[in-house]
Scaffold this motif. Structure first.
Motif, mmCIF file in Angstrom:
data_model
loop_
_atom_site.group_PDB
_atom_site.id
_atom_site.type_symbol
_atom_site.label_atom_id
_atom_site.label_comp_id
_atom_site.label_asym_id
_atom_site.label_seq_id
_atom_site.Cartn_x
_atom_site.Cartn_y
_atom_site.Cartn_z
ATOM 1 N N SER A 96 -4.800 2.482 7.871
ATOM 2 C CA SER A 96 -5.921 3.302 7.431
ATOM 3 C C SER A 96 -5.456 4.213 6.302
ATOM 4 O O SER A 96 -4.277 4.554 6.207
ATOM 5 C CB SER A 96 -6.489 4.125 8.593
ATOM 6 N N GLY A 97 -6.401 4.578 5.466
ATOM 7 C CA GLY A 97 -6.082 5.464 4.347
ATOM 8 C C GLY A 97 -5.182 4.791 3.332
ATOM 9 O O GLY A 97 -5.007 3.575 3.316
ATOM 10 N N GLY A 98 -4.612 5.597 2.475
ATOM 11 C CA GLY A 98 -3.686 5.086 1.476
ATOM 12 C C GLY A 98 -4.383 4.407 0.315
ATOM 13 O O GLY A 98 -5.605 4.372 0.209
ATOM 14 N N VAL A 129 0.842 -1.191 0.000
ATOM 15 C CA VAL A 129 0.000 0.000 0.000
ATOM 16 C C VAL A 129 0.882 1.248 0.000
ATOM 17 O O VAL A 129 2.022 1.211 0.481
ATOM 18 C CB VAL A 129 -0.972 0.032 1.211
ATOM 19 N N VAL A 130 0.365 2.315 -0.568
ATOM 20 C CA VAL A 130 1.108 3.570 -0.573
ATOM 21 C C VAL A 130 0.322 4.631 0.196
ATOM 22 O O VAL A 130 -0.912 4.636 0.178
ATOM 23 C CB VAL A 130 1.421 4.048 -2.012
ATOM 24 N N ASN A 131 1.055 5.466 0.888
ATOM 25 C CA ASN A 131 0.514 6.607 1.643
ATOM 26 C C ASN A 131 -0.513 6.213 2.695
ATOM 27 O O ASN A 131 -1.446 6.961 2.965
ATOM 28 C CB ASN A 131 -0.067 7.653 0.689
ATOM 29 N N ALA A 132 -0.324 5.049 3.299
ATOM 30 C CA ALA A 132 -1.221 4.594 4.368
ATOM 31 C C ALA A 132 -0.646 4.971 5.732
ATOM 32 O O ALA A 132 0.560 5.189 5.882
ATOM 33 C CB ALA A 132 -1.402 3.084 4.287
ATOM 34 N N ASP A 133 -1.527 5.040 6.713
ATOM 35 C CA ASP A 133 -1.125 5.250 8.102
ATOM 36 C C ASP A 133 -1.170 3.905 8.806
ATOM 37 O O ASP A 133 -2.251 3.317 8.967
ATOM 38 C CB ASP A 133 -2.079 6.233 8.788
ATOM 39 N N PRO A 134 -0.023 3.389 9.244
ATOM 40 C CA PRO A 134 -0.004 2.075 9.889
ATOM 41 C C PRO A 134 -0.407 2.163 11.358
ATOM 42 O O PRO A 134 -0.300 3.218 11.979
ATOM 43 C CB PRO A 134 1.459 1.652 9.747
#
Length: 170
Positions: free
Chosen positions: A112-114, A71-76
Motif C-alpha cells: 500500500s502507498g508508495g 516501488v519506493v516508500n511503500a508499506d509491504p
C-alpha cells in the motif's frame, strides 16, 4: 611537456576503499498464483546517512516467469524478516551498514502507498540487473526501495542490493 596518465575510478569502487560499500540479499522469495513476496532496502528514520544504491540484481531460480514491481516508500504486507546476509565489501573493514534489507518470502495481499516506478520480467533460471543506478537512487532516512514479486506458477527468487552510505550528497 610530459602528459601524466590518469585513472578514472567509479564511485562505488572509491566508496569500497573507504569501507562504505555494502551488499546483501534477501532470503529466498516464494511466489505462486496465490502468494506474493517482497524485499526492500530500508534506511531507518534517524540514521543521519543517505543510502546511495549502486545496483540491484534479481535472480529467478525457477523455470517459470516472475515479475517484479519496483516501488519506493511503500508499506509491504505481512511481517518483515531482517536479512542477516549483508556485508561490507572492503573485507577487512569493521564498518557495519546502517541500511537494512527486509523481506517476506510468501504473503497474501499487496503493498500500500508508495510510488510505482516500473516492472521487470525475470526470465527463468537467470539473474538480471534491475538497473544500474550508480548512486543516483538515494534512499534518505525514513525511506525505502522495494521489489514486489508475483508469478502465475510456483517460483523461487532472490533480490540483491548494493549501496554505499554517506552523510553528504555529492
Amino acid at each position: 611537456m610530459e602528459i601524466k596518465p590518469t585513472v578514472d575510478i567509479i564511485n562505488p569502487a572509491y566508496q569500497s576503499t573507504k569501507g562504505r560499500l555494502f551488499a546483501g540479499t534477501s532470503g529466498l522469495l516464494n511466489t505462486s498464483a496465490s502468494k506474493h513476496a517482497w524485499a526492500q532496502l530500508v534506511n531507518p528514520l534517524h540514521s543521519n546517512v543517505n543510502l546511495y544504491v549502486s545496483f540491484f540484481a534479481l535472480t529467478n531460480f525457477s523455470t517459470k516467469l516472475v515479475t517484479a514491481d519496483f516501488v519506493v516508500n511503500a508499506d509491504p504486507p505481512g511481517t518483515p524478516t531482517l536479512s542477516s546476509d549483508v556485508s561490507v565489501l572492503k573485507l577487512a573493514s569493521k564498518h557495519t551498514p546502517v541500511g537494512q534489507i527486509f523481506y517476506n518470502p510468501s504473503v497474501s495481499g499487496s503493498f500500500s502507498g508508495g510510488k510505482f516506478v516500473g516492472t521487470r520480467a525475470l526470465s527463468p533460471e537467470r539473474t538480471e540487473l534491475g538497473f544500474r543506478v550508480d548512486g543516483r537512487l538515494i534512499i534518505e532516512p525514513g525511506t525505502n526501495a522495494m521489489f514486489f514479486l508475483c508469478s502465475r506458477s510456483p517460483a523461487t527468487s532472490q533480490i540483491e542490493f548494493e549501496w554505499f552510505e554517506s552523510e553528504a550528497i555529492f
